[in-house]
Design a protein around this motif. Sequence first.
Motif, mmCIF file in Angstrom:
data_model
loop_
_atom_site.group_PDB
_atom_site.id
_atom_site.type_symbol
_atom_site.label_atom_id
_atom_site.label_comp_id
_atom_site.label_asym_id
_atom_site.label_seq_id
_atom_site.Cartn_x
_atom_site.Cartn_y
_atom_site.Cartn_z
ATOM 1 N N GLY A 81 0.801 -1.208 0.000
ATOM 2 C CA GLY A 81 0.000 0.000 0.000
ATOM 3 C C GLY A 81 0.836 1.261 0.000
ATOM 4 O O GLY A 81 0.301 2.356 -0.146
ATOM 5 N N THR A 82 2.163 1.122 0.164
ATOM 6 C CA THR A 82 3.055 2.292 0.170
ATOM 7 C C THR A 82 4.205 2.100 -0.819
ATOM 8 O O THR A 82 5.287 2.637 -0.619
ATOM 9 C CB THR A 82 3.627 2.524 1.582
ATOM 10 O OG1 THR A 82 4.403 1.377 1.976
ATOM 11 C CG2 THR A 82 2.513 2.745 2.592
ATOM 12 N N ARG A 83 3.967 1.342 -1.878
ATOM 13 C CA ARG A 83 5.042 0.982 -2.797
ATOM 14 C C ARG A 83 4.977 1.708 -4.135
ATOM 15 O O ARG A 83 5.694 1.343 -5.068
ATOM 16 C CB ARG A 83 5.013 -0.530 -3.058
ATOM 17 C CG ARG A 83 5.222 -1.380 -1.818
ATOM 18 C CD ARG A 83 5.056 -2.853 -2.133
ATOM 19 N NE ARG A 83 5.284 -3.699 -0.964
ATOM 20 C CZ ARG A 83 5.117 -5.022 -0.958
ATOM 21 N NH1 ARG A 83 4.715 -5.638 -2.062
ATOM 22 N NH2 ARG A 83 5.342 -5.716 0.138
ATOM 23 N N LEU A 84 4.137 2.712 -4.248
ATOM 24 C CA LEU A 84 3.949 3.376 -5.534
ATOM 25 C C LEU A 84 5.263 3.901 -6.096
ATOM 26 O O LEU A 84 5.633 3.614 -7.238
ATOM 27 C CB LEU A 84 2.944 4.522 -5.390
ATOM 28 C CG LEU A 84 2.794 5.441 -6.607
ATOM 29 C CD1 LEU A 84 2.265 4.657 -7.796
ATOM 30 C CD2 LEU A 84 1.885 6.612 -6.292
ATOM 31 N N PHE A 85 5.998 4.672 -5.300
ATOM 32 C CA PHE A 85 7.219 5.299 -5.797
ATOM 33 C C PHE A 85 8.328 4.269 -6.007
ATOM 34 O O PHE A 85 9.171 4.433 -6.890
ATOM 35 C CB PHE A 85 7.670 6.399 -4.833
ATOM 36 C CG PHE A 85 6.650 7.490 -4.673
ATOM 37 C CD1 PHE A 85 6.482 8.448 -5.663
ATOM 38 C CD2 PHE A 85 5.828 7.547 -3.559
ATOM 39 C CE1 PHE A 85 5.533 9.450 -5.537
ATOM 40 C CE2 PHE A 85 4.877 8.541 -3.422
ATOM 41 C CZ PHE A 85 4.726 9.496 -4.415
ATOM 42 N N HIS A 86 8.326 3.211 -5.217
ATOM 43 C CA HIS A 86 9.302 2.144 -5.426
ATOM 44 C C HIS A 86 9.052 1.431 -6.756
ATOM 45 O O HIS A 86 9.998 1.082 -7.475
ATOM 46 C CB HIS A 86 9.234 1.139 -4.275
ATOM 47 C CG HIS A 86 9.611 1.709 -2.945
ATOM 48 N ND1 HIS A 86 8.746 2.495 -2.217
ATOM 49 C CD2 HIS A 86 10.756 1.612 -2.214
ATOM 50 C CE1 HIS A 86 9.337 2.860 -1.090
ATOM 51 N NE2 HIS A 86 10.551 2.339 -1.059
ATOM 52 N N GLN A 87 7.792 1.228 -7.089
ATOM 53 C CA GLN A 87 7.489 0.533 -8.338
ATOM 54 C C GLN A 87 7.752 1.418 -9.553
ATOM 55 O O GLN A 87 8.122 0.926 -10.619
ATOM 56 C CB GLN A 87 6.050 0.031 -8.310
ATOM 57 C CG GLN A 87 5.856 -1.073 -7.276
ATOM 58 C CD GLN A 87 4.470 -1.686 -7.305
ATOM 59 O OE1 GLN A 87 3.538 -1.101 -7.838
ATOM 60 N NE2 GLN A 87 4.333 -2.866 -6.710
ATOM 61 N N ILE A 88 7.579 2.724 -9.408
ATOM 62 C CA ILE A 88 8.000 3.634 -10.475
ATOM 63 C C ILE A 88 9.504 3.508 -10.693
ATOM 64 O O ILE A 88 9.986 3.454 -11.833
ATOM 65 C CB ILE A 88 7.615 5.085 -10.129
ATOM 66 C CG1 ILE A 88 6.097 5.272 -10.226
ATOM 67 C CG2 ILE A 88 8.328 6.072 -11.051
ATOM 68 C CD1 ILE A 88 5.622 6.655 -9.828
ATOM 69 N N ALA A 89 10.261 3.443 -9.598
ATOM 70 C CA ALA A 89 11.712 3.297 -9.705
ATOM 71 C C ALA A 89 12.087 1.985 -10.385
ATOM 72 O O ALA A 89 13.038 1.939 -11.182
ATOM 73 C CB ALA A 89 12.346 3.378 -8.313
#
Length: 332
Positions: free
Chosen positions: A49-57
């Motif tokens: 639920g807090t992985r949005l920016f990690h997955q963009i990376a």
Amino acid sequence: MSNDALDSNPPNADYHLSNHGSDWLWAVFALFGLSLLAVIGWTFATRRGTRLFHQIAIVVLLTGAISYFSMASDLGATPVPVEFRGNGTRQIWFVRYIQWFITLPLLLLGLLLAIGLPLSDILTTLFMAIVLVVTGLVGALVPSTYKWGYYVFGLVALFYIWYVLLWHGHRTTFAAGDRTTFAAGDRTTFAPGDRARSGHRLSAYYLSFLLMLYPIAWACSEGGNVISVTSEMIWYGILDLLAGPVFLFWFLFKLRGVDHSTFGSQSGKYTDSNMAPGATTTAQRAGAGPASTANGVGAGPANGATTSPVMGAGSGTYPPSAAHGAQDALAV
């Protein structure tokens, strides 16, 4: 083991990549690959639920790794006649522009989502990023002086991106909260809003500076044929490393501890948020009471509606299914 990439894939132009240039590209590929593995591990260590920016990376780093694998193998280039400084053809690496077509909008998306810029402004900025990359590619493929017309179009798009990053973005209310500080003994502890605000400003300055160097590199390589293809690879490779792994690790580090629910990217599924159906929230346990009572009268919105921020672009009142659907679309 010797590098035989140019033997397996012979250069297809008069001005072409050298063996030393291929060695450098393999090194950049290795750095992208190692960074990708590190971010994947970091992602699994981050709460769902807090992985949005990690997955963009992850997408940015994977795309860069594939691109540099191709260029190190002397693949993904086409010969184009040079306009200045000699005759013959020069390798134009279209695979690099495919990389930028994917990665530049994603880098800007992560940065603009973090500050809660309105969705309309985000879409326009991403479009300008696409214009910047596409005009660079078309200009590089044009052998005549008309290539510089596309160069100017790209600069216009770049000026708009600078406007958003350096001026308009700073005037936006940050999604991660307002600037607040708390005294803790002899120390001053900054709230997540401070971290997001300062992180955005430094990120915007940093990325804007790097974006200024790309057109200069283009003018000296694909545009003016001033530097060799190997020198071009070194220049672009350094910029891509600074705009890719270095920027992403620093950006993710600055966002650590920030409440991702303020970005509107928190999943609405109880399996992702560890909230079972009917569970009480912290505010309810503190005595705030539920949003509605058995008689349908309470502090919450009428008719069972709920308020939910979406993508940091403001908040509104939506039916529960619509709110959860919007949040699930961004849930990671």
